[in-house]
Design a protein around this motif. Structure first.
Motif, PDB file in Angstrom:
ATOM      1  N   PRO A 265      95.863 -27.791 -48.480  1.00 14.35           N
ATOM      2  CA  PRO A 265      95.235 -29.004 -49.038  1.00 14.35           C
ATOM      3  C   PRO A 265      94.423 -29.772 -47.995  1.00 14.35           C
ATOM      4  O   PRO A 265      93.347 -30.301 -48.296  1.00 14.35           O
ATOM      5  CB  PRO A 265      96.434 -29.820 -49.533  1.00 14.35           C
ATOM      6  N   ILE A 266      94.924 -29.822 -46.759  1.00 14.81           N
ATOM      7  CA  ILE A 266      94.203 -30.538 -45.701  1.00 14.81           C
ATOM      8  C   ILE A 266      92.877 -29.828 -45.394  1.00 14.81           C
ATOM      9  O   ILE A 266      91.834 -30.468 -45.228  1.00 14.81           O
ATOM     10  CB  ILE A 266      95.061 -30.646 -44.427  1.00 14.81           C
ATOM     11  N   GLU A 267      92.940 -28.497 -45.327  1.00 18.84           N
ATOM     12  CA  GLU A 267      91.713 -27.727 -45.061  1.00 18.84           C
ATOM     13  C   GLU A 267      90.721 -27.867 -46.212  1.00 18.84           C
ATOM     14  O   GLU A 267      89.501 -27.948 -45.982  1.00 18.84           O
ATOM     15  CB  GLU A 267      92.070 -26.261 -44.826  1.00 18.84           C
ATOM     16  N   MET A 268      91.227 -27.903 -47.430  1.00 17.40           N
ATOM     17  CA  MET A 268      90.331 -28.086 -48.580  1.00 17.40           C
ATOM     18  C   MET A 268      89.620 -29.430 -48.487  1.00 17.40           C
ATOM     19  O   MET A 268      88.428 -29.537 -48.783  1.00 17.40           O
ATOM     20  CB  MET A 268      91.133 -27.991 -49.874  1.00 17.40           C
ATOM     21  N   ASP A 269      90.343 -30.446 -48.062  1.00 17.05           N
ATOM     22  CA  ASP A 269      89.712 -31.762 -47.875  1.00 17.05           C
ATOM     23  C   ASP A 269      88.614 -31.698 -46.811  1.00 17.05           C
ATOM     24  O   ASP A 269      87.555 -32.329 -46.953  1.00 17.05           O
ATOM     25  CB  ASP A 269      90.761 -32.796 -47.459  1.00 17.05           C
ATOM     26  N   GLU A 270      88.865 -30.930 -45.749  1.00 21.09           N
ATOM     27  CA  GLU A 270      87.850 -30.775 -44.702  1.00 21.09           C
ATOM     28  C   GLU A 270      86.595 -30.119 -45.258  1.00 21.09           C
ATOM     29  O   GLU A 270      85.467 -30.520 -44.938  1.00 21.09           O
ATOM     30  CB  GLU A 270      88.411 -29.940 -43.551  1.00 21.09           C
ATOM     31  N   VAL A 271      86.785 -29.082 -46.072  1.00 19.71           N
ATOM     32  CA  VAL A 271      85.642 -28.382 -46.667  1.00 19.71           C
ATOM     33  C   VAL A 271      84.856 -29.320 -47.571  1.00 19.71           C
ATOM     34  O   VAL A 271      83.613 -29.334 -47.564  1.00 19.71           O
ATOM     35  CB  VAL A 271      86.123 -27.140 -47.453  1.00 19.71           C
ATOM     36  N   VAL A 272      85.569 -30.129 -48.354  1.00 27.50           N
ATOM     37  CA  VAL A 272      84.903 -31.083 -49.256  1.00 27.50           C
ATOM     38  C   VAL A 272      84.109 -32.113 -48.449  1.00 27.50           C
ATOM     39  O   VAL A 272      82.962 -32.444 -48.780  1.00 27.50           O
ATOM     40  CB  VAL A 272      85.938 -31.782 -50.159  1.00 27.50           C
ATOM     41  N   ARG A 273      84.718 -32.621 -47.344  1.00 27.73           N
ATOM     42  CA  ARG A 273      84.008 -33.604 -46.505  1.00 27.73           C
ATOM     43  C   ARG A 273      82.769 -32.994 -45.864  1.00 27.73           C
ATOM     44  O   ARG A 273      81.705 -33.620 -45.818  1.00 27.73           O
ATOM     45  CB  ARG A 273      84.939 -34.149 -45.424  1.00 27.73           C
ATOM     46  N   ALA A 274      82.914 -31.754 -45.373  1.00 28.33           N
ATOM     47  CA  ALA A 274      81.754 -31.081 -44.760  1.00 28.33           C
ATOM     48  C   ALA A 274      80.647 -30.872 -45.779  1.00 28.33           C
ATOM     49  O   ALA A 274      79.460 -31.050 -45.476  1.00 28.33           O
ATOM     50  CB  ALA A 274      82.189 -29.742 -44.166  1.00 28.33           C
ATOM     51  N   SER A 275      81.027 -30.519 -47.005  1.00 29.83           N
ATOM     52  CA  SER A 275      80.027 -30.318 -48.068  1.00 29.83           C
ATOM     53  C   SER A 275      79.296 -31.618 -48.365  1.00 29.83           C
ATOM     54  O   SER A 275      78.077 -31.628 -48.574  1.00 29.83           O
ATOM     55  CB  SER A 275      80.707 -29.791 -49.335  1.00 29.83           C
ATOM     56  N   ALA A 276      80.045 -32.718 -48.397  1.00 32.64           N
ATOM     57  CA  ALA A 276      79.424 -34.023 -48.663  1.00 32.64           C
ATOM     58  C   ALA A 276      78.443 -34.393 -47.555  1.00 32.64           C
ATOM     59  O   ALA A 276      77.354 -34.924 -47.814  1.00 32.64           O
ATOM     60  CB  ALA A 276      80.511 -35.095 -48.802  1.00 32.64           C
ATOM     61  N   GLU A 277      78.821 -34.123 -46.309  1.00 31.66           N
ATOM     62  CA  GLU A 277      77.923 -34.393 -45.179  1.00 31.66           C
ATOM     63  C   GLU A 277      76.665 -33.540 -45.277  1.00 31.66           C
ATOM     64  O   GLU A 277      75.552 -34.007 -44.991  1.00 31.66           O
ATOM     65  CB  GLU A 277      78.640 -34.115 -43.861  1.00 31.66           C
ATOM     66  N   MET A 278      76.821 -32.273 -45.665  1.00 35.40           N
ATOM     67  CA  MET A 278      75.676 -31.369 -45.746  1.00 35.40           C
ATOM     68  C   MET A 278      74.689 -31.785 -46.829  1.00 35.40           C
ATOM     69  O   MET A 278      73.497 -31.490 -46.723  1.00 35.40           O
ATOM     70  CB  MET A 278      76.156 -29.942 -45.982  1.00 35.40           C
ATOM     71  N   LYS A 279      75.162 -32.470 -47.856  1.00 30.91           N
ATOM     72  CA  LYS A 279      74.255 -32.927 -48.919  1.00 30.91           C
ATOM     73  C   LYS A 279      73.240 -33.937 -48.395  1.00 30.91           C
ATOM     74  O   LYS A 279      72.194 -34.144 -49.017  1.00 30.91           O
ATOM     75  CB  LYS A 279      75.057 -33.540 -50.061  1.00 30.91           C
ATOM     76  N   ARG A 280      73.550 -34.560 -47.272  1.00 33.87           N
ATOM     77  CA  ARG A 280      72.627 -35.546 -46.689  1.00 33.87           C
ATOM     78  C   ARG A 280      71.583 -34.899 -45.775  1.00 33.87           C
ATOM     79  O   ARG A 280      70.690 -35.581 -45.274  1.00 33.87           O
ATOM     80  CB  ARG A 280      73.416 -36.602 -45.923  1.00 33.87           C
ATOM     81  N   LEU A 281      71.728 -33.604 -45.534  1.00 33.83           N
ATOM     82  CA  LEU A 281      70.754 -32.922 -44.677  1.00 33.83           C
ATOM     83  C   LEU A 281      69.391 -32.859 -45.362  1.00 33.83           C
ATOM     84  O   LEU A 281      69.290 -32.785 -46.591  1.00 33.83           O
ATOM     85  CB  LEU A 281      71.238 -31.501 -44.364  1.00 33.83           C
ATOM     86  N   LYS A 282      68.333 -32.842 -44.547  1.00 36.39           N
ATOM     87  CA  LYS A 282      66.966 -32.841 -45.083  1.00 36.39           C
ATOM     88  C   LYS A 282      66.463 -31.402 -45.271  1.00 36.39           C
ATOM     89  O   LYS A 282      65.461 -30.989 -44.675  1.00 36.39           O
ATOM     90  CB  LYS A 282      66.042 -33.618 -44.152  1.00 36.39           C
ATOM     91  N   VAL A 283      67.195 -30.656 -46.095  1.00 38.52           N
ATOM     92  CA  VAL A 283      66.799 -29.279 -46.396  1.00 38.52           C
ATOM     93  C   VAL A 283      65.999 -29.293 -47.694  1.00 38.52           C
ATOM     94  O   VAL A 283      66.553 -29.545 -48.771  1.00 38.52           O
ATOM     95  CB  VAL A 283      68.023 -28.347 -46.529  1.00 38.52           C
ATOM     96  N   ALA A 284      64.708 -29.041 -47.602  1.00 38.10           N
ATOM     97  CA  ALA A 284      63.851 -29.090 -48.789  1.00 38.10           C
ATOM     98  C   ALA A 284      64.095 -27.897 -49.700  1.00 38.10           C
ATOM     99  O   ALA A 284      64.016 -28.018 -50.931  1.00 38.10           O
ATOM    100  CB  ALA A 284      62.381 -29.135 -48.372  1.00 38.10           C
TER     101      ALA A 284
END
Length: 478
Positions: A265-284
């Protein structure tokens, strides 16, 4: 709704007449850009093409020579082609206004093309038998071409003195704490070798199999996307795989474990947080279709217009699509054509293009030596250079980076267990664990070849300090 296509027959006649009277008008910059498609009247387009062909042959384009290049049965109203050409020349007043005439005709042609593209899209949308996605794609590509041509025409020439002042201003700004010139690739080792990646540069990342060339490329793209608008094309990995690998780099949780769902569960939370951070990247965009060079050029044009694209990544040259006879060419010929066009695109779009390539066939086929120890030594010390890569590095590349990771090579040389050779092999594997090199094999602006040692994390297929280490370091010194 029928819309009358914009045109100005009088301006077309005035331009043709001016050029017939004095061929110097053909040399004006704006006039020299005119093509037959810029004329709304078919006979005017034919006259224009005849004039250009005559001028190209080194002859004088006048009513007599142009008449000889056109069918004698061409009629314009009640006039023969000879009479019409004579009237055009007789009515010409001056050649001074020829560039203005040309600019007017190009603008009208742009409007006609835009209207036609819109009409074709309307037809595709109204016709149930047509694929609306195809109609949208065709209209978008045509409108992108129109915008690109307009921007090219409006690009003003800059004097040499202004060029020097502009370069000096940017250098002074960087020296006084402003933004660096170019884009930071995100790894200190690369920055030490190449410096920032600048507009117009073709950066080549090349290596053999399992050396980390794709890993380095996509790590650079995602790192750069924190501050700059980027896009990429992958001919080898689907989007899901690329995203899982980046999540692995950010969390330390391998892509394999993500796929299996072997997470706490802790690792899943890490993956979710990383995914949320990646959504802010400027990848067109991350595109995974095989593209021709022409389609790639059109795509970059669109992305720059829509998103302000600042860098494009291509992984890799060997996955470009070729048509006709080009598809039958050998890989090295395709590679040379590809690097030449990619360099042109980087210059045209004023962005760095980062392209991946591979070793030529039969490079490092074996590792000779009188003993197994000698062979291991050869494998650990023989490194590729830019001449071993597919593509025309000498002429096209501004920087050539080669990631070198000897561990996968050694892994393929494992001898039988329990032998003296296996002990030698085992020792070599231990020495190279977690280690790799970046080689600057070619550069237009700094000394080469040069190397930098760099960490390699096989579980997350990433280079340099771990993402968490780097983030903690940045927060510490912020």
């Amino acid at each position: 709704m029928n819309i009358e296509l914009p045109a100005n027959i009088e301006v077309e006649q005035a331009l043709l007449g001016a050029c017939l009277v004095n061929n110097k008008a053909l040399d004006a910059d704006a006039v020299s850009r005119l093509g037959e498609d810029h004329f709304s009247e078919g006979v005017h387009a034919r006259i224009w093409e005849a004039m250009r062909a005559i001028k190209k042959d080194g002859r004088v384009a006048n009513p007599i020579t142009v008449k000889s290049s056109l069918p004698s049965d061409v009629k314009i109203g009640e006039l023969t082609i000879a009479q019409y050409l004579a009237r055009l020349a007789a009515d010409a007043v001056t050649i001074i206004n020829a560039p203005d005439y040309a600019i007017t005709l190009m603008g009208l042609a742009d409007r006609r093309r835009t209207i036609l593209a819109a009409e074709e899209l309307t037809y595709a949308a109204a016709n149930a038998e047509c694929q609306i996605s195809d109609g949208i794609r065709a209209a978008r590509e045509e409108l992108t071409r129109i915008v690109s041509e307009i921007e090219d025409r409006n690009h003003k020439a800059v004097s040499f003195a202004d060029m020097i002042d502009g370069t000096l201003d940017r250098t002074e700004y960087a020296a006084t704490g402003g933004a660096r010139l170019g884009l930071d690739p995100g790894l200190n080792e690369i920055m030490a070798l190449t410096g920032p990646w600048e507009n117009g540069q073709l950066i080549i990342i090349g290596a053999g199999v399992k050396q980390g060339k794709s890993a380095l490329t996509w790590q650079t793209l995602f790192t750069m996307a924190e501050n700059h608008v980027v896009a990429g094309n992958s001919g080898e990995m689907p989007r899901d795989q690329l995203i899982r690998r980046e999540i692995a780099r950010r969390t330390g949780i391998s892509a394999t474990r993500q796929k299996r769902g072997s997470l706490s569960p802790i690792e899943m939370d890490e993956v979710v947080r990383a995914s949320a951070e990646m959504k802010r990247l400027k990848v067109a965009e991350i595109n995974c279709q095989r593209l021709t060079l022409d389609r790639l050029d059109e795509r970059i044009t669109r992305l720059k217009g829509e998103y302000g694209l600042e860098a494009y990544f291509l992984d890799h040259i060997g996955k470009l699509e070729w048509s006709g006879k080009l598809d039958l060419d050998e890989d090295w010929k395709k590679g040379q054509r590809a690097t030449s066009r990619l360099k042109d695109m980087a210059m045209k779009h004023e962005i760095p293009i980062i392209a991946v390539t591979h070793l030529k066939k039969a490079t490092f086929g074996d590792y000779p030596g009188r003993s197994f120890r000698d062979r291991i030594y050869t494998a650990m010390n023989r490194r590729p250079n830019y001449q071993d890569l597919v593509g025309n590095m000498d002429k096209d590349a501004d920087q050539v980076l080669i990631p070198f990771n000897v561990r996968p090579i050694l892994a393929g040389m494992e001898p039988e267990e329990g032998t003296a050779d296996h002990d030698i092999w085992d020792e070599a594997m231990r020495k190279t664990e977690g280690r790799a090199e970046l080689i600057l094999s070619l550069s237009r602006e700094s000394e080469f070849p040069r190397r930098k040692d760099i960490e390699w994390h096989g579980a997350t297929t990433s280079f340099g300090p771990t993402f968490k280490q780097k983030k903690n370091s940045e927060e510490l010194f912020a």
